[in-house]
Design an enzyme around this catalytic site. Structure first.
Site, mmCIF file in Angstrom:
data_model
loop_
_atom_site.group_PDB
_atom_site.id
_atom_site.type_symbol
_atom_site.label_atom_id
_atom_site.label_comp_id
_atom_site.label_asym_id
_atom_site.label_seq_id
_atom_site.Cartn_x
_atom_site.Cartn_y
_atom_site.Cartn_z
ATOM 1 N N ASP A 15 -3.135 7.262 -22.247
ATOM 2 C CA ASP A 15 -4.245 8.695 -21.823
ATOM 3 C C ASP A 15 -3.262 10.152 -22.238
ATOM 4 O OD1 ASP A 15 -4.941 6.878 -20.218
ATOM 5 O OD2 ASP A 15 -4.622 8.192 -18.122
ATOM 6 N N ARG A 95 6.111 18.113 -10.584
ATOM 7 C CA ARG A 95 5.054 18.791 -11.096
ATOM 8 C C ARG A 95 4.931 19.947 -11.450
ATOM 9 N NH1 ARG A 95 4.843 14.186 -12.606
ATOM 10 N NH2 ARG A 95 3.758 12.486 -12.480
HETATM 11 N N1 ARG Z 1 1.886 9.220 -5.030
HETATM 12 C C1 ARG Z 1 2.775 9.866 -5.076
HETATM 13 C C2 ARG Z 1 2.260 11.213 -4.894
HETATM 14 O O1 ARG Z 1 1.241 12.289 -5.386
HETATM 15 C C3 ARG Z 1 2.760 9.396 -7.381
HETATM 16 C C4 ARG Z 1 1.579 10.078 -7.662
HETATM 17 C C5 ARG Z 1 2.221 9.647 -9.199
HETATM 18 N N2 ARG Z 1 1.425 10.186 -10.506
HETATM 19 C C6 ARG Z 1 0.855 9.751 -10.952
HETATM 20 N N3 ARG Z 1 0.582 9.664 -12.460
HETATM 21 N N4 ARG Z 1 1.140 7.979 -10.903
HETATM 22 O O2 ARG Z 1 3.407 12.308 -5.925
#
Ligand code: ARG
Length: 419
Positions: A15, A95
């Site tokens: 991506d 993040r």
């Molecule tokens: N549901 C989890 C969260 O919101 C995991 C997110 C995982 N991110 C991904 N880009 N696969 O923290």
């Protein structure tokens, strides 16, 4: 004329690799890529090389493991952070760190925009966008996945047409996100919560059925709420987490699957492997039970839940999060000591603990000893403690006998049922 620059949070996957080309072609921008090692635990050598091949004008690699452990995972340990009581917010924690590095680079590079690879349906976009906006509102935010209308097949075709290397594993249906604190697996069959999770999604943990028949015991030492040693040997933050990830994984500890409420309003079925988090959080909570007073513990429980929710919801930079941190930090002063954990067949349980700040007093608690705790005091205590409940029961009986009361006077006699 020189192009404007955009700084892209780059994972090296399909991506974000496509995004480099997309930003060049659709936005006519020069792309700078940023990649962080937050303990994904995978070979990362090829990432920078791949970025250069895609024609970036600059690339930055940060080894952010230590910063992630001490600045992000450690506060989560102090907060016993579990979103919805289950998920240790592993992806949520990384993040804001990644976003802050992207902003740092954007400012160094005098870029006009920042970009990320998140979809418009997830939480990660909220965490990125919000952190970008708070730290530097002048930067334009580009999230190509929110704009492009590809299905998986169309996307792979576009990649091939534009010389973006498509990994052989591109047909893996799962979206995986890893860091020191956990591994998240989403997508594919997992999107059917009425179906059991397929066995091939797991990578860090063994099936409980294949876990060793002998337990391991590990004594985790804590200083002011943070893990600092294993079996008496001091380790750096990253090392402790990595060692417990490995040991927990060996015993099949930390597999999670649950229904989750996303920030954007939808429910999803989520799966995680979080061996180190499971071991450390269980130990930390256990130690807190020994050193915090009843009211500290009860109130902190609520603050902890709020902390996890706020962090999950992308509000790492919100002053409210700092307020919660201030309270939580103030409770960790005495969370020093050690907890021995038994790791066995998928579970990580505390089996013994000790602390120089323990509020447990053997002389007070033991049935065998009579000291300054006078058992006779209990009688008067129970009289007063139980007064509200006993009064309520007395009233209930009187009403049943005498009829309904209204503002001090009896009005309607209650039929006794005798006539
Ligand atoms: N549901 C989890 C969260 O919101 C995991 C997110 C995982 N991110 C991904 N880009 N696969 O923290």
């Amino acid at each position: 004329m020189v192009n404007d620059k955009v700084v892209l949070a780059y994972s090296g996957g399909l991506d974000t690799s496509m995004m480099v080309k997309w930003l060049q072609l659709e936005y006519k921008m020069d792309v700078v890529t940023v990649n962080l090692d937050v303990g994904q635990g995978k070979e990362r050598k090829g990432i920078e090389e791949k970025a250069w091949k895609l024609g970036v004008v600059n690339h930055y690699t940060f080894d952010a493991k230590e910063e992630f452990a001490t600045g992000y995972i450690f506060p989560a340990i102090k907060a016993n952070a579990l979103y919805m009581g289950t998920y240790p917010v592993s992806s949520s924690l990384s993040r804001p760190l990644i976003a802050s590095k992207v902003v740092e680079v954007a400012e160094m590079e005098d870029a006009k925009a920042v970009a990320h690879g998140c979809t418009g349906k997830g939480n990660d976009q909220v965490r990125f966008d919000l952190t970008f906006k708070a730290l530097n509102p002048k930067l334009k935010i580009i999230a190509p996945v929110r704009e492009w209308k590809f299905n998986r097949k169309g996307q792979i075709q576009w990649a091939k047409d534009h010389d973006v290397p498509v990994p052989v594993t591109a047909d893996s249906p799962y979206s995986i996100d890893e860091n020191l604190w956990g591994r998240s697996i989403e997508g594919g069959l997992l999107e059917h919560p009425d179906k059991m999770v397929p066995g091939d999604i797991w990578d860090w943990t063994v099936d409980v059925e294949n876990a060793p028949d002998e337990p391991d015991y590990v004594k985790i030492g804590f200083q002011k709420g943070l893990p600092t040693s294993l079996d008496g040997i001091p380790y750096k933050p990253v090392e402790i987490i990595q060692k417990l990830k490995q040991l927990g994984g060996k015993h099949g500890i930390g597999r999670i699957e649950h229904m989750e409420d996303r920030v954007v309003g939808l429910k999803t079925r989520e799966t995680y492997e979080i061996p180190a988090a499971e071991v450390i959080l269980n130990a930390h909570q256990d130690l807190e039970k020994m050193v915090l007073t009843r009211h500290q513990k009860a109130f902190k429980y609520q603050v902890d839940q709020m902390w996890a929710t706020v962090v999950y919801q992308g509000l790492w930079v919100d002053p409210f999060k700092q307020n919660l941190d201030a309270f939580i930090d103030s409770t960790q002063e005495n969370v020093t000591g050690s907890v021995t954990m038994k790791l066995f067949k998928g579970s990580a349980k505390p089996v013994s603990r000790e602390s120089p700040f323990s509020l447990y007093d053997y002389n007070l608690a033991s049935f065998d000893i009579n000291t300054h705790y006078d058992q006779g005091d209990a009688v008067g205590f129970i009289n007063l403690w139980g007064l509200p409940s006993v009064s309520a029961w007395n009233l209930k009986r009187t009403v049943a006998e005498e009829g309904i009361r209204e503002m001090g006077k009896k009005v309607v006699p209650v039929p006794t049922g005798a006539s």
